[in-house]
Scaffold this motif. Structure first.
Motif, PDB file in Angstrom:
ATOM      1  N   VAL A   1      -7.218   4.617   1.026  1.00  0.00           N
ATOM      2  CA  VAL A   1      -6.757   3.211   0.262  1.00  0.00           C
ATOM      3  C   VAL A   1      -7.178   2.103   1.289  1.00  0.00           C
ATOM      4  O   VAL A   1      -7.584   0.927   0.607  1.00  0.00           O
ATOM      5  CB  VAL A   1      -5.115   3.236   0.211  1.00  0.00           C
ATOM      6  N   ALA A   2      -6.921   2.089   2.667  1.00  0.00           N
ATOM      7  CA  ALA A   2      -7.197   1.099   3.601  1.00  0.00           C
ATOM      8  C   ALA A   2      -7.727   1.445   4.788  1.00  0.00           C
ATOM      9  O   ALA A   2      -7.346   1.130   5.930  1.00  0.00           O
ATOM     10  CB  ALA A   2      -5.993   0.179   3.482  1.00  0.00           C
TER      11      ALA A   2
ATOM     12  N   TYR B   1       0.407   0.125   8.457  1.00  0.00           N
ATOM     13  CA  TYR B   1      -0.318   1.169   7.100  1.00  0.00           C
ATOM     14  C   TYR B   1      -1.197   2.113   8.244  1.00  0.00           C
ATOM     15  O   TYR B   1      -1.389   3.238   7.677  1.00  0.00           O
ATOM     16  CB  TYR B   1      -0.910   0.415   6.632  1.00  0.00           C
TER      17      TYR B   1
ATOM     18  N   PHE C   1      -7.056  10.038  -7.338  1.00  0.00           N
ATOM     19  CA  PHE C   1      -7.931   8.819  -7.649  1.00  0.00           C
ATOM     20  C   PHE C   1      -8.141   8.524  -8.982  1.00  0.00           C
ATOM     21  O   PHE C   1      -7.825   7.221  -9.314  1.00  0.00           O
ATOM     22  CB  PHE C   1      -9.248   8.848  -6.959  1.00  0.00           C
TER      23      PHE C   1
ATOM     24  N   TYR D   1     -13.747   0.390   1.528  1.00  0.00           N
ATOM     25  CA  TYR D   1     -13.681   1.392   2.590  1.00  0.00           C
ATOM     26  C   TYR D   1     -14.499   2.670   2.074  1.00  0.00           C
ATOM     27  O   TYR D   1     -15.366   3.209   3.045  1.00  0.00           O
ATOM     28  CB  TYR D   1     -12.379   2.067   2.645  1.00  0.00           C
TER      29      TYR D   1
ATOM     30  N   SER E   1      -4.880   7.387 -11.095  1.00  0.00           N
ATOM     31  CA  SER E   1      -4.380   6.160 -10.583  1.00  0.00           C
ATOM     32  C   SER E   1      -5.120   5.079 -11.424  1.00  0.00           C
ATOM     33  O   SER E   1      -4.522   3.970 -11.884  1.00  0.00           O
ATOM     34  CB  SER E   1      -4.673   5.896  -9.130  1.00  0.00           C
ATOM     35  N   GLN E   2      -6.465   5.282 -11.413  1.00  0.00           N
ATOM     36  CA  GLN E   2      -7.381   4.027 -12.012  1.00  0.00           C
ATOM     37  C   GLN E   2      -8.458   4.920 -12.824  1.00  0.00           C
ATOM     38  O   GLN E   2      -9.599   5.026 -12.250  1.00  0.00           O
ATOM     39  CB  GLN E   2      -8.019   3.143 -11.080  1.00  0.00           C
TER      40      GLN E   2
ATOM     41  N   THR F   1     -13.554  10.253   0.135  1.00  0.00           N
ATOM     42  CA  THR F   1     -12.194  10.063  -0.489  1.00  0.00           C
ATOM     43  C   THR F   1     -11.164  10.807   0.074  1.00  0.00           C
ATOM     44  O   THR F   1     -10.131  11.282  -0.435  1.00  0.00           O
ATOM     45  CB  THR F   1     -12.314  10.475  -2.113  1.00  0.00           C
TER      46      THR F   1
ATOM     47  N   VAL G   1      -9.188   1.349  -6.120  1.00  0.00           N
ATOM     48  CA  VAL G   1      -8.602   1.446  -4.998  1.00  0.00           C
ATOM     49  C   VAL G   1      -9.275   1.780  -3.663  1.00  0.00           C
ATOM     50  O   VAL G   1     -10.025   2.755  -3.777  1.00  0.00           O
ATOM     51  CB  VAL G   1      -7.140   2.384  -4.955  1.00  0.00           C
ATOM     52  N   GLY G   2      -9.306   0.906  -2.571  1.00  0.00           N
ATOM     53  CA  GLY G   2     -10.037   1.392  -1.332  1.00  0.00           C
ATOM     54  C   GLY G   2     -11.719   1.244  -1.593  1.00  0.00           C
ATOM     55  O   GLY G   2     -12.270   1.964  -0.889  1.00  0.00           O
TER      56      GLY G   2
ATOM     57  N   LEU H   1       1.029  -1.351   0.057  1.00  0.00           N
ATOM     58  CA  LEU H   1       0.102  -0.069   0.080  1.00  0.00           C
ATOM     59  C   LEU H   1       0.780   1.252   0.124  1.00  0.00           C
ATOM     60  O   LEU H   1       0.259   2.524  -0.191  1.00  0.00           O
ATOM     61  CB  LEU H   1      -0.895  -0.002   1.319  1.00  0.00           C
TER      62      LEU H   1
ATOM     63  N   THR I   1       2.329   7.491  -4.342  1.00  0.00           N
ATOM     64  CA  THR I   1       1.466   8.138  -3.237  1.00  0.00           C
ATOM     65  C   THR I   1       2.204   8.985  -2.255  1.00  0.00           C
ATOM     66  O   THR I   1       1.720   9.952  -1.895  1.00  0.00           O
ATOM     67  CB  THR I   1       1.038   6.741  -2.430  1.00  0.00           C
TER      68      THR I   1
END
Length: 400
Positions: A156-157, A241, A39, A120, A42-43, A150, A116-117, A3, A8
């Motif tokens: 992320v976690a 983390y 966000f 959560y 990244s993806q 966000t 990602v995440g 992570l 990041t």
């Protein structure tokens, strides 16, 4: 799962001075937009889909507030929660749920990466909808909603911070605090040591055990030793983390909730779940266990609600081959059910020991709790066949 990445870290280093340079009223909107851009960068594909569903969740938050009847609010909440959960269920479980259905198998084969995440921010969105229905959250602006959902240090976690405390911390972050900033740096350092030194050390120790091909070549005592090593690795990795996320949040002026409280010192399995991944456990307790009635509908119903809650915890941790996660959830649930029955028996037979537990009792309880979790790791890590063979090997029921 790694992570921590250079991208990041650079993102945080770029955002931090800008955040504190801006006037207080613009810091929240800046970090919200910055987090959304990071966000999406990244993806792009997964991020757009996730943000679309989050926007729909915000729309349902407003529909709940405008519904005229209590029945209407309940139905809006129901559909809003279903829509909020849909992306997480599809991305995480499409292989297990759709892969064996002929006319839907093509959906499981789509080359899609989960945002990602996703677990959560999905749980945060559900939290907003439920608390809006309960009257605890008012109409949110897009900035307030997406800033909470966000929040860059925790997207992320986790931890899964609740909206009320998060908003209070955002208000408290109007003034830069050198003490809080220093605490953040210290917490990040602790987290890095846990992840990059201790967790890596334990992982190196258990690397043979983590490989199903070599697991069954180990001797029984080696497997038991590796189970303890895996427990230590898992704790150092994830709590490390969490320390980093909490530390980075403090750099931005927010004191978010703790996520671990020395679970290895828990003297029973119930206390373990109050100390391990606290934000997830408390979320599921509030929105699953109590939503199903908790212990208010009789003892049998309470045990059923406990089993359902622990099954959801198990499924939340795994996606592919959910059959062995189902067994893992049953094991965790039975542990709580048996402990509750044992506690009731002790209250009748040995009330003094319940009120004033001895040091020996605490040590024995902590040892048994650790072993209970250690016994669950094979079914958590491996498919059912390898797990069964590992158990047989652990107890000396099969040869080398």
């Amino acid at each position: 799962m790694e992570l921590i990445s250079w991208s990041t870290a650079i993102a945080f280093l770029v955002a931090l001075p800008i955040y504190w340079w801006l006037p207080a009223e613009k810091r929240g909107p800046f970090l919200c937009v910055y987090g959304l851009v990071y966000f999406l960068a990244s993806q792009p594909q997964a991020g757009l889909i996730a943000l679309l569903f989050l926007w729909v969740s915000l729309y349902f938050q407003r529909l709940i507030l405008t519904a005229q009847t209590d029945r209407g609010k309940k139905w809006v909440l129901f559909f809003g929660v279903v829509i909020a959960l849909a992306p997480m269920i599809f991305y995480k479980y499409r292989f297990s749920l759709l892969g064996h259905i002929p006319f839907l198998a093509w959906m499981a084969a789509l080359p899609l990466a989960a945002p990602v995440g996703i677990s959560y921010f999905t749980f945060r969105a559900v939290h907003v909808l439920v608390e809006t229905r309960r009257g605890a959250i008012e109409r949110l602006s897009g900035i307030d909603f997406f800033y909470y959902i966000t929040f860059l240090p925790t997207v992320v976690a986790g931890p899964i911070e609740r909206f009320g405390p998060f908003r209070e911390q955002r208000a408290a972050a109007a003034t830069f605090s050198p003490d809080l900033f220093g605490e953040g740096l210290q917490r990040i350092l602790i987290g890095l040591v846990k992840k990059l030194v201790l967790a890596d050390m334990f992982y190196g120790f258990i690397s043979d055990f983590m490989n199903p091909v070599t697991t069954l070549t180990l001797r029984p005592w080696q497997i038991w030793l590796c189970l303890h090593g895996y427990y230590a690795y898992l704790y150092m990795d994830f709590s490390g983390y969490s320390d980093i996320a909490i530390g980075v949040s403090r750099l931005f002026g927010s004191r978010i909730m703790e996520n671990f409280n020395w679970p290895i010192l828990a003297t029973n399995i119930r206390e373990f779940w109050r100390r391990w991944h606290i934000s997830l456990t408390s979320w599921l307790t509030d929105y699953v266990y109590f939503a199903l009635g908790g212990n208010k509908k009789g003892k049998i119903r309470a045990e059923i609600n406990t089993m359902i809650t622990m099954l959801i915890i198990a499924f939340w941790h795994g996606s592919n081959q959910i059959g062995h996660y189902f067994i893992w959830g049953i094991w965790l649930g039975l542990g709580l059910v048996v402990f509750r029955q044992w506690t009731r028996a002790k209250e009748r037979l040995f009330p003094n020991l319940v009120a004033n537990p001895t040091l020996v009792g605490k040590v024995v309880g902590a040892f048994m709790t650790i072993q209970f979790m250690n016994l669950s790791w094979p079914i958590f890590l491996f498919d059912t066949r390898i797990a069964i063979l590992t158990y047989l090997k652990m107890f000396g029921l099969v040869g080398r």
